[in-house]
Structure formats: structure tokens, C-alpha cells
Scaffold this active site. Structure first.
Site, PDB file in Angstrom:
ATOM      1  N   HIS A   1     -17.326 -89.567 -23.804  1.00  0.00           N
ATOM      2  CA  HIS A   1     -16.881 -90.469 -24.866  1.00  0.00           C
ATOM      3  C   HIS A   1     -17.063 -89.767 -26.205  1.00  0.00           C
ATOM      4  CE1 HIS A   1     -17.865 -94.282 -22.278  1.00  0.00           C
ATOM      5  NE2 HIS A   1     -16.640 -93.839 -22.048  1.00  0.00           N
ATOM      6  N   GLU A   2     -15.968 -89.419 -26.852  1.00  0.00           N
ATOM      7  CA  GLU A   2     -16.028 -88.866 -28.212  1.00  0.00           C
ATOM      8  C   GLU A   2     -15.647 -89.969 -29.190  1.00  0.00           C
ATOM      9  OE1 GLU A   2     -16.793 -87.430 -31.341  1.00  0.00           O
ATOM     10  OE2 GLU A   2     -17.060 -85.890 -29.801  1.00  0.00           O
TER      11      GLU A   2
ATOM     12  N   HIS B   1     -24.317 -85.907 -27.838  1.00  0.00           N
ATOM     13  CA  HIS B   1     -23.985 -84.779 -28.715  1.00  0.00           C
ATOM     14  C   HIS B   1     -23.769 -85.290 -30.139  1.00  0.00           C
ATOM     15  CE1 HIS B   1     -23.171 -81.149 -26.035  1.00  0.00           C
ATOM     16  NE2 HIS B   1     -23.832 -82.038 -25.314  1.00  0.00           N
ATOM     17  N   GLU B   2     -24.005 -84.400 -31.104  1.00  0.00           N
ATOM     18  CA  GLU B   2     -24.116 -84.798 -32.508  1.00  0.00           C
ATOM     19  C   GLU B   2     -25.101 -85.970 -32.598  1.00  0.00           C
ATOM     20  OE1 GLU B   2     -20.946 -82.585 -31.454  1.00  0.00           O
ATOM     21  OE2 GLU B   2     -20.732 -84.755 -31.161  1.00  0.00           O
TER      22      GLU B   2
ATOM     23  N   GLU C   1     -21.019 -73.248 -27.599  1.00  0.00           N
ATOM     24  CA  GLU C   1     -19.662 -73.309 -28.149  1.00  0.00           C
ATOM     25  C   GLU C   1     -19.525 -72.501 -29.442  1.00  0.00           C
ATOM     26  OE1 GLU C   1     -21.790 -76.989 -29.717  1.00  0.00           O
ATOM     27  OE2 GLU C   1     -21.752 -75.752 -27.913  1.00  0.00           O
TER      28      GLU C   1
END
Length: 677
Positions: free
Chosen positions: A378-379, A457-458, A482
Site C-alpha cells: 500500500h503506497e 516504509h517512510e 534502492e
């Protein structure tokens, strides 16, 4: 274990005041914390008879109430001790010892409003934590807005200490190359902030149990003195509370040797026990993913001819995972919303609407057939209100398809998290402000209802909440693999020799090691590529801890080098024991870890840009047992710039009385499996 509780109270007379001083020591007596009320609440810390923290302020300021600080004196003191052992459902080690002495100091002043507060200290052999505990009282009722936390860390000889740090409150969150400077040159810094005093003592300042509060950064107001600088709301308020409350623990980890920081469990011990009950559904493991191809421009997240997240491609990855023993396949870019400027497109993501070329029913059915799970993604692109509105539908879809782990993303500039307030007004918040601290935890608690684990993430930085919510299984929070694809510059060779002593002190990191093809942009030192040898990529599976590990590279690159790939297939992600056996910050580090409920041990060691020879004593192995050491080491002519692939794979029979001496190439490493015979 011997318990030492020292409570020394002294009366210091002066023409103006009578000051009280109290002390509490660590169980082994090495750490002494002194608290006094001379010129207001102060604390200081000694380690092995040497000053670490000079007298430093304590206190807090409010928008509508008088401040806690000057004029407050010690009214009451309570002490206690604890010596317990608790079990992690997963982690670096199965059993954790919690041995500490506790001191609660009540400060008060002679006024009718906002006139009392407690500071609770817990002192362990590996450091200490302290927090403010505020009871409901006159002057602090209704909405309580905190405008300052006065907490200081006045470092002994702090101007000359060497520090490893990243800037706080910048656009790129925590994803910066670490600075190595004198502490006096550190600007506003994220925690963990780690430094080495001129007397050789190693110290790291962080926080534990960050819940419903603003993240703490460190501001150097005068050389050598760090002050808590809380990340504000969009309206400028630092923290919004009601009724009685406690702050997160402010933590100070201390060790003479750098490896002592790595072997500390202080952050976890300052968190509350598991609140989720049975968490047998939280499963560590290894996976592969439709991910790296996007970073090296072979595929796209968005739809089109190069779309990575297709049914056919996912099934191909699932077959690869099943063949080589991986648990799952991460798929990024499967849902609507990735087309166009997705970095700024958070409003249009649909978390239950696949692209037409991704048949989630067919994918999950194939995964069930071959024994490989789909790992969700999920972004949010920083639009957390849009995500929250769809959370129930999104998790319901994943639960239907047996998705047990989800990687969430909050890509947005540091202060551009988008939320819609109760009046429908769009606000922009920091990733580490109180609003987002609560939003991240809301995601974790909602996921638990669907028996889903989250890899954020973030993220907000880790503060040990994985103990309380074990489905918060990993997170990013630093420059990962990355950046080696497009970082300009990519991560320097020293990066992974700094991470264990800084970012990794807070908890697991989803770094995604295991890149085998270093030359997708060419070799040399002027390109975006992993600045490591192949052996170092293997070693990172042991050095950079996470209970879930994604092998980063493309399937074809692994099948082109199956002998090296064998180590990735063999290495576990869940451990019975872990011990740092060597290390100097920014130079080299080595870990030995024993597989959970098994007999095999694994060793990983990495170095910076300097080649070095390291000797490893094998006394961590079980005495009396024989092992086959399966060694993956740099070749004689290996070096990261132009010859990163040369690697020697060899076997030796060893036991706990033996040592291994191994040469590590520039930005090289060694990975060893000790297979019990």
C-alpha cells in the site's frame, strides 16, 4: 544477578536555598544517575566513575499553564528493583533479561496550579531511560498544549566527542547519508544519535515507547549540550494531551566498547509487553519481489508496456520463490493510482482496485497451489486520510487472499503528509509529529484485527513498539538498497558499518540486501550501483537485522550464480541468540547469530572502504559440538570498484575452541554458516 539500589540524599546549604540530591545506580554499579533540585530539576550520569552527562535541565512548558522547571524542588522519592526474563515471539534473541533499578522523583513547587510532576528513571547495566509522568491537577485540565520540553543532555567534553548523525526535519525524512563529525558540528539531528567521548566511552541517545507524543529530535543550542526538540503540528503546537499522561522514555545507552551498544536490549525493555495476545500468525521469513526491476528502469509501477505487476510476472516470481524455498512475493504497482506523478498523487490511489492486467484471484490461487504467499503493498504518497478511509476495504481484500504481510509506504516530503481535519481543511504534517505517530500506530492496530503484519516504509522511527505490537514486523527509516540504483551518490562503503550503531539500535530495518548484479549501470566508482563486493551483500543478511528479508535482485541474476545464492537460501531471519563480536563505528562490524530453536550459527562481517584482516574467535559456538563452517569470502583480488564478484566458497570443520582469520576486501565482507554436525 546482584541488585544494587543506591539512594543517597544530601542537603546542600547555601544562603539562598536548601538543595536535595538523590542517586540510583545500575545493577552492576557502573552507572550512577544523580538527580537534584539545585536551580531547578537537574540530572547527571556517571559511567565507571567518569562523567557522561553533566547536570542537565528537566522540565516542560505549556500554552495555558505555568512551566515545570525553575523553583521546583524534590518532594518525594520512591525506589524499586526488577529482575525478569521475557520471551520475544520473534527477534534478535529469544530470551531478554530485564534487570534494572528504578527511581521515581516527585518535584513540586509552592503554587496552586501546575505544581507537581514526576520523573521516573530506570537504570540498566547498558544505560538508562527516564520519562515525565504528569497527573491531572489544577491548571492542567481540558486541552493541554505542550509548547516546550526542556530536557537537556549536557555531554561531558561534548564539543570534542565524535558523532554519527543525520539531519532532522528535512525533506527526505530519515533517508540521509550519515555524517561523521565532532559533536559540536551536529545540527538538528534525528535519534538515535551516537557519539564516542574522548575517554573512549560510546553513547547513543534515543527514545522508547513513542506513543501519542511528538518525535524527539536533538538541537544543539550551545556546543556539547543537546536539547529535546519536539516535531510540531502544522499549527505550531508540539504535543496535545488531555488528563494525566506520560512522555516517551528518553534513553541513553552507554558502553565502553562499541559492540556493547549493539548487544543492548534497553529500548525493548522500556516498552510495554505484548498487547495483541496470541501472535503465532506473525511469521518471520524471506521473500522476493517485483521491486528491483522498477528501480533499475526495467519495469514501471504504472500501467503500460513495462508494467511490472502483471499476473504473468507475479506467477513467474511465485514459481521462482517456490523452487528456491522463499515464503512470498512482494508485488508493488498492482493497484490503481500509479499512473502519472504518483509521488504527488495520493488522492487517487485505490487500495482494493487492481489494474486490469493483475488478476489478484488468479495470483493468490496460484500462490496457494505452490505454497507461496502474496505480500501486499500500500503506497499512500503521503495522503493518509485517503488511506484511512479505505483501510477496512483494503485489509478485507488482503485477508480474503491470505495476505499476511503488507508493506506500507508514505512517500512525501518530510513535512507534507496530507490529512483532512474535522472541518474538512487539508493540513500538512511531519512524518514524526504527534499526528503521524498516532496514524502509524492506528495502521498497526487495524492490521492486527485482520491478522496482518506491517512493514512500514517512510516510517516514524522505531522506538521498540514491536514488543507491544509484534505485528509491526519491520520498517525502513534509513537509506536502503534502492539508493544504490539511483541515489546519486549511492550509499558509500561505510554506510552499512554505521547503520548498526545508529539506525539499527532502534530496531529492525527492511534494507533489502542481496544484489548480485553490480553493473546494471556499469562498474567503477562514478555510477549508481552497490558499492560493495558480492560477499558483503551476503553478509548483510546477518548484519542488518530484520525478521523479514527480501532478496533484492532479479531471479535471473540469482540463477546465474546459484553457489552464492545458496547462502541466501540457508540464512534464517529469526534468531535464538545474537551477539556482536567485533566492531568500530564506521569501520567494520561482525555479528554471530544462532537460528531460532536450532543448532546452526551464522556469522556476517562487513568493512568500509578499507580492506582489513579480521580474526573471529568461535567461542560463541556450543562447546563440545563440531560444525562445518561454510564460508563465503572475498577473493584475493576482490575489491568493490572493478572486481566485486570474486568470491571464495570453502568448507572447514571447526569447534568453539577455534578461530578463523579472514581477509575482507575494500567494502567487502564474509558470510558463514556454521552447520552443526
Amino acid at each position: 544477578m546482584k541488585k544494587i539500589v543506591t539512594l543517597a540524599t544530601s542537603i546542600l546549604l547555601s544562603p539562598w536555598l536548601m538543595a536535595k540530591t538523590v542517586e540510583v545506580t545500575s545493577p552492576n554499579g557502573d552507572i550512577v544517575v544523580t538527580v537534584n533540585d539545585d536551580n531547578g530539576p537537574r540530572y547527571s550520569v556517571m559511567y565507571q566513575d567518569k562523567a557522561v552527562i553533566e547536570p542537565s535541565r528537566l522540565g516542560m512548558s505549556f500554552q495555558k499553564a505555568p512551566s515545570f522547571g525553575e523553583g521546583f524542588t524534590i518532594e518525594n522519592v520512591k525506589t524499586s528493583s526488577s529482575n525478569d526474563t521475557w520471551t520475544q515471539p520473534w527477534g534478535e534473541r529469544k530470551e531478554i533479561v530485564d534487570s534494572h533499578n528504578e527511581l521515581i522523583v516527585t518535584f513540586s513547587t509552592d503554587r496552586k496550579k501546575a505544581n507537581t510532576f514526576d520523573v521516573k528513571f530506570r537504570v540498566f547495566d547498558d544505560g538508562l531511560g527516564f520519562r515525565y509522568e504528569i497527573t491531572k491537577q489544577k491548571g492542567l485540565t481540558g486541552d493541554i498544549n505542550i509548547t516546550d520540553e526542556a530536557t537537556e543532555f549536557a555531554i561531558n567534553d561534548g564539543e570534542n566527542a565524535t558523532a554519527w548523525w543525520i539531519p532532522a526535519r528535512g525533506w527526505n525524512r530519515y533517508e540521509y547519508i550519515y555524517n561523521t563529525t565532532k559533536l559540536r558540528d551536529a545540527s538538528l539531528s534525528h535519534t538515535p544519535l551516537t557519539f564516542k567521548l574522548t575517554n573512549g566511552t560510546h553513547v547513543s541517545i534515543h527514545e522508547a515507547a513513542l506513543v501519542d507524543y511528538a518525535g524527539m529530535t536533538l538541537n544543539q543550542r550551545r556546543p556539547g549540550t543537546l536539547k529535546a526538540d519536539l516535531t510540531p503540528w502544522s499549527d505550531g503546537t508540539l504535543v496535545k494531551k488531555r488528563g494525566s499522561f506520560s512522555t516517551p522514555w528518553r534513553t541513553i545507552q552507554i558502553s565502553q566498547q562499541a559492540t556493547g551498544l549493539l548487544n543492548s536490549d534497553l529500548i525493548l525493555n522500556l516498552n510495554e509487553p505484548n498487547k495483541l495476545g496470541d501472535v503465532s500468525w506473525v511469521e518471520p521469513g524471506k521473500y522476493v519481489g517485483i521491486w528491483w526491476g522498477m528501480h533499475i528502469n526495467e519495469n514501471t509501477w504504472g500501467s503500460g508496456d513495462k508494467h511490472g505487476a502483471t499476473t504473468a510476472e507475479t506467477i513467474r516470481y511465485m514459481d521462482f520463490a517456490a523452487k528456491y524455498g522463499f515464503d512470498g512475493v512482494l508485488v508493488e504497482g498492482w493497484n490503481e493510482g500509479w499512473d502519472g506523478d504518483w509521488f504527488n498523487n495520493g488522492d487517487i490511489f485505490k487500495f482494493d482496485k487492481p489494474y486490469p492486467d493483475f488478476d489478484i484471484d488468479a495470483v493468490s490461487a496460484h500462490g496457494k497451489k505452490v505454497g507461496v504467499r502474496l505480500i501486499g503493498h500500500h503506497e499512500t504518497s503521503g495522503n493518509v486520510s485517503n488511506y484511512r478511509d479505505q483501510l477496512a476495504d483494503a485489509f478485507t481484500l488482503y485477508q480474503k487472499h491470505d495476505v499476511a504481510q503488507v508493506k506500507t509506504g508514505y512517500v512525501a516530503d518530510g513535512g507534507n503528509i496530507k490529512r483532512v481535519d474535522d472541518n474538512g481543511i487539508v493540513r500538512k504534517e511531519w512524518h514524526d509529529g504527534q499526528f503521524m505517530v498516532n496514524e502509524y500506530l492506528h495502521n498497526i492496530m487495524q492490521a492486527a484485527k485482520y491478522r496482518i503484519s506491517i512493514n512500514t516504509h517512510e516510517p516514524i522511527k522505531d522506538t521498540g513498539l514491536r514488543r507491544t505490537y509484534p505485528n509491526w514486523i519491520s520498517r525502513e527509516g534509513a537509506r536502503g538498497q534502492e539508493y544504490n540504483a539511483w541515489g546519486s551518490p549511492p550509499n558509500p562503503p561505510e554506510h552499512t558499518t554505521i547503520l548498526p550503531f545508529t539506525r539499527m539500535l532502534s530496531g529492525p530495518m527492511d534494507f533489502t540486501a542481496g544484489t548480485f548484479d553490480m553493473a546494471f549501470n556499469g562498474l567503477g566508482d562514478e555510477t549508481n550501483r552497490p558499492r560493495t563486493t558480492l560477499a558483503k551483500q551476503l553478509a548483510l543478511f546477518v548484519v542488518i537485522y530484520s525478521p523479514i528479508q527480501m532478496a533484492s535482485d532479479l531471479p535471473r541474476n540469482y540463477e546465474a550464480n546459484l553457489p552464492a545464492f545458496q547462502f541466501i537460501r540457508d540464512v534464517p531471519t529469526d534468531w535464538e541468540k545474537s551477539v556482536a563480536i567485533a566492531g568500530e563505528i564506521g569501520e567494520y562490524v561482525a555479528f554471530a547469530r544462532q537460528e531460532r530453536d536450532g543448532n546452526d550459527w551464522f556469522l556476517g562481517a562487513v568493512t568500509d572502504e578499507h580492506a582489513r584482516e579480521m580474526t573471529f574467535k568461535l567461542d560463541f559456538l556450543t562447546p563440545g559440538k563440531k560444525y562445518q563452517a561454510q564460508i563465503y569470502r572475498d577473493g584475493e583480488k576482490a575489491e568493490w570498484k572493478d572486481n566485486p564478484y570474486e568470491m571464495v566458497i570453502e568448507n572447514k570443520d571447526v569447534d568453539a575452541n577455534d578461530s578463523l582469520t579472514i581477509k575482507l576486501a575494500t567494502s567487502g565482507g564474509v558470510a558463514i554458516r556454521f552447520k552443526a554436525l
